[in-house]
Enzyme design. Sequence first.
Site, PDB file in Angstrom:
ATOM      1  N   SER A  91      -1.514   4.902  -3.893  1.00 29.07           N
ATOM      2  CA  SER A  91      -1.678   5.297  -5.304  1.00 29.07           C
ATOM      3  C   SER A  91      -2.803   4.503  -5.781  1.00 29.07           C
ATOM      4  O   SER A  91      -3.114   3.589  -5.080  1.00 29.07           O
ATOM      5  CB  SER A  91      -0.421   4.615  -6.033  1.00 29.07           C
ATOM      6  N   TYR A 148       5.554  -1.754  -6.300  1.00 27.51           N
ATOM      7  CA  TYR A 148       4.766  -0.528  -6.089  1.00 27.51           C
ATOM      8  C   TYR A 148       3.679  -0.488  -5.743  1.00 27.51           C
ATOM      9  O   TYR A 148       3.002  -0.087  -4.957  1.00 27.51           O
ATOM     10  CB  TYR A 148       4.862   0.514  -7.506  1.00 27.51           C
TER      11      TYR A 148
END
Length: 242
Positions: A137, A150
Amino acid sequence: MNKNKIALVTGGTSGIGKEIVKELLNKGCIVITCYHSNEEAAKETEKEFNNNNLSILKYDVSIEEEVIKMFDIIKEKYGKLDYLVNCAGTFIDNYIKDFDINDFKKVLDINLLGKVMCTKYAYSIMSNGGAIVNISSHLGVVPCAESSAYCAASAGIINFTKATALEYADKMIRANSICPAFTPTPLSLRGWEQEEIDKKLKETPLGRFATPKDTAKLCVFLLSDDASFITGENIWINGGRI
Ligand SMILES: NC(=O)c1ccc[n+]([C@@H]2O[C@H](COP(=O)([O-])OP(=O)(O)OC[C@H]3O[C@@H](n4cnc5c(N)ncnc54)[C@H](OP(=O)(O)O)[C@@H]3O)[C@@H](O)[C@H]2O)c1
């Protein structure tokens, strides 16, 4: 991309993974995908694609025994794997000081260790010259408050991919990662307030969000022989956002 390649795409019943499944089916691949718990989405995916080349399995990538079973089934049914796309992921946000450590671990278990375990168990059945793509990401490179678990998992996967490229080169298996920026999917729409979403759009020079197709197209390229000398690379898909 040659037809009849065998591909495993984890998390292919929603969002980015589902679009990768679609692109690979369109290229004539035989695709296996797994999901965690959303039976309805799995049934919808099966119905929508209506393709005998697609198998949808319910296995949790964060549980080693389930990953082993999934690869046993792939070995038994197909005898080999050509492509692995590690896409399954989740998002739990919180401030570091408030994070329940079990939630933090859950994100690491799915988003990082899930990809690690699939990579580990893929090795012995992967064909020489196979390819792996890990979906990381934007937040694996650019830190973001309230998203530390995350961010940590996504950052870890980028360098894990580079280490995989070093080790798996003995079978000429390439490994690359992709860092998409905010892409409207169930995962991201659940995770962000509208105000934050508007801000992300303003920060994107190309003036739109990434789509699952943007990532799927790049993924298919990286898996294909057109990318045969690209390995250990991380590629951003972010419309120029820095
Ligand atoms: N959307 C974004 O803005 C964005 C940006 C950058 C990177 N990414 C990355 O892209 C990947 C896909 O995200 P997405 O936005 O497409 O998410 P999504 O729409 O929520 O889809 C996630 C998929 O992963 C599956 N999954 C979740 N946990 C799993 C587990 N433990 N075992 C097996 N499958 C599991 C889900 O199955 P169930 O539905 O059954 O749980 C679903 O099929 C993730 O790795 C994410 O980090 C997303």
